[in-house]
Design an enzyme around this catalytic site. Structure first.
Site: not given
Length: 224
Positions: A12, A29, A57, A122
């Protein structure tokens, strides 16, 4: 010392950082992507096997169309230019969320998942068009469809994170203290760290500090 297999991050503050430093949310961004690369490298160094990043989201569709297009262009360029590096670092990429993007982006996401599917150092779970409430509802629908019992085991089985351990750590940057519909089922016993720094300002030292703090926490899981 607590074992650590999975870190989840709500990244965020990109937009606010961009407005503050360059009078452009998009600049934030772009800067945030550099932080992503730093955190991925440090996650590998720390021998953490799963990293889940909240990138977009289901509620983010409410943002201006220009900003959404810019975000997806960043993602397309990143995957196009970096998928080879991701593969060579033995990183597996998994997308969680509904893949109802453009044909071009859907194809690129599918290719990236397939190319890295056998990598093991990973696993990065990229949450795109992801919402935890709809994920849980969908899991219950699938349980009902398959005439199975509604219980914790079966709900977990039908989530998009099936076969992935629940995160031990959840980090949210940006000085905001909420979960924003992210991994609501999975973080029931996760240690949550709210970080004041905006995501582009978050660095490896901040990350390591949180990891060290986590390892010293006494985790009771309801016991004494």
């Amino acid at each position: 010392m607590n074992p650590l297999n999975h870190v989840a991050i709500i990244m965020d503050g990109n937009g606010r950082w961009g407005l503050k430093n360059a009078k452009s949310r998009n600049a934030g961004h772009k800067a945030g992507l550099k932080t992503v690369e730093k955190i991925i490298k440090q996650t590998i160094k720390q021998n953490i096997k799963y990293l889940t990043l909240y990138a977009f989201s289901t509620e983010n569709w409410k943002r201006p169309k220009k900003e959404i297009n810019y975000l997806f262009n960043i993602l397309k360029n990143f995957l196009t230019n970096k998928i080879g590096d991701i593969y060579n670092q033995d990183i597996k990429l998994k997308i969680i969320g509904k893949k109802n993007f453009s044909k071009e982006l859907n194809k690129l996401l599918k290719f990236s998942e397939k190319k890295t599917s056998k990598n093991k150092s990973l696993q990065i779970n990229l949450a795109l068009n992801y919402g935890s409430r709809s994920e849980i509802i969908n899991a219950i629908k699938l349980i009902t469809k398959n005439k199975e019992k509604i219980n914790k085991k079966n709900i977990s089985k039908y989530l998009q994170t099936r076969n992935i351990p629940d995160p031990e750590i959840l980090i949210r940057t940006g000085n905001t203290k909420r979960l924003s519909n992210f991994l609501l089922w999975q973080v029931a016993y996760t240690e949550i760290f709210f970080e004041k720094k905006l995501w582009p300002d978050f660095n490896e030292k901040d990350y390591i500090k949180i990891i060290k703090k986590f390892k010293k926490i006494k985790r009771n899981f309801g016991k004494i």
